[in-house]
Design a protein around this motif. Structure first.
Motif, PDB file in Angstrom:
ATOM      1  N   SER A  70      21.417  59.149 -23.444  1.00 38.92           N
ATOM      2  CA  SER A  70      22.514  59.590 -22.345  1.00 38.92           C
ATOM      3  C   SER A  70      22.551  61.178 -22.253  1.00 38.92           C
ATOM      4  O   SER A  70      22.274  61.522 -23.288  1.00 38.92           O
ATOM      5  CB  SER A  70      23.876  59.113 -22.474  1.00 38.92           C
ATOM      6  OG  SER A  70      24.338  59.691 -23.916  1.00 38.92           O
ATOM      7  N   SER A  72      24.861  63.008 -21.561  1.00 37.23           N
ATOM      8  CA  SER A  72      26.128  63.577 -21.903  1.00 37.23           C
ATOM      9  C   SER A  72      26.484  63.898 -23.464  1.00 37.23           C
ATOM     10  O   SER A  72      27.450  64.603 -23.734  1.00 37.23           O
ATOM     11  CB  SER A  72      27.337  62.580 -21.275  1.00 37.23           C
ATOM     12  OG  SER A  72      27.092  61.431 -22.148  1.00 37.23           O
ATOM     13  N   THR A  73      25.668  63.332 -24.380  1.00 36.93           N
ATOM     14  CA  THR A  73      25.750  63.630 -25.509  1.00 36.93           C
ATOM     15  C   THR A  73      24.439  64.534 -26.239  1.00 36.93           C
ATOM     16  O   THR A  73      23.463  64.510 -25.657  1.00 36.93           O
ATOM     17  CB  THR A  73      25.780  62.478 -26.354  1.00 36.93           C
ATOM     18  OG1 THR A  73      24.582  61.603 -26.543  1.00 36.93           O
ATOM     19  CG2 THR A  73      26.788  61.420 -26.015  1.00 36.93           C
ATOM     20  N   SER A 132      23.213  56.884 -16.251  1.00 36.41           N
ATOM     21  CA  SER A 132      23.750  58.150 -16.106  1.00 36.41           C
ATOM     22  C   SER A 132      23.684  58.376 -14.617  1.00 36.41           C
ATOM     23  O   SER A 132      22.740  58.263 -14.055  1.00 36.41           O
ATOM     24  CB  SER A 132      23.158  59.549 -16.756  1.00 36.41           C
ATOM     25  OG  SER A 132      23.856  60.572 -16.517  1.00 36.41           O
ATOM     26  N   SER A 134      24.133  61.573 -13.297  1.00 42.25           N
ATOM     27  CA  SER A 134      24.047  62.822 -12.620  1.00 42.25           C
ATOM     28  C   SER A 134      22.733  63.003 -12.026  1.00 42.25           C
ATOM     29  O   SER A 134      21.782  62.244 -12.380  1.00 42.25           O
ATOM     30  CB  SER A 134      24.155  63.725 -13.873  1.00 42.25           C
ATOM     31  OG  SER A 134      23.049  63.460 -15.088  1.00 42.25           O
TER      32      SER A 134
END
Length: 159
Positions: A70, A72-73, A132, A134
């Protein structure tokens, strides 16, 4: 991957330049031996990296289907970057082995082994990265394959 790409392209350019120069004029054997040694060392390094990449598993790079990808991490971002780097190395080695292999069986097997590594990473990134939403996660990494190689590959496939 960028450095390996530069080495591969410089070695290819050097081989082509050397061949043209040898056609144009006769050189001393001493110069040819020195140049052949340099060229041979780089070629052996690329062959060694090819063998290692084919034998390696995704776990050797701390990448597998259960890894977090991911965006986001921090761990997921690191794994994505590692995967893209390994894919880039595979692309460079595919181009090198295809270009220098003269359609031999062993070179074709090496290209196939590298392509399997590339596609397994690509599939994992598509599967895990697809979650994701994005825009940056949906962008594909820039390819290291040269236009000359793509042209040669397409010509040899559809000849």
């Amino acid at each position: 991957a960028h450095l390996l790409c530069c080495i591969q392209h410089c070695l290819t350019w050097y081989k082509n330049t050397l061949a043209l120069r040898q056609q144009a004029e006769d050189e001393e054997e001493e110069d040819n031996e020195e140049e052949a040694g340099f060229q041979q060392e780089l070629g052996e390094m690329l062959v060694s990296i090819t063998r290692r990449m084919i034998k390696s598993e995704l776990e050797d790079f701390e990448l597998d289907k259960s890894a977090d990808f991911s965006q986001s991490t921090g761990v997921g971002l690191k794994n994505s970057i590692y995967a893209i780097l390994v894919m880039g190395v595979c692309e460079v080695l595919i181009e090198y082995n295809f270009s220098t292999g003269n359609f031999s069986k062993s070179a074709s097997e090496d290209v196939l082994g590298l392509f399997k590594c590339y596609t397994s990473l690509s599939d994992i990134l598509k599967e895990k990265g697809g979650r994701s939403k994005s825009l940056s996660a949906n962008k594909m990494a820039r390819s290291f394959l040269s236009m000359g190689f793509v042209s040669t590959l397409l010509t040899s496939l559809f000849r």
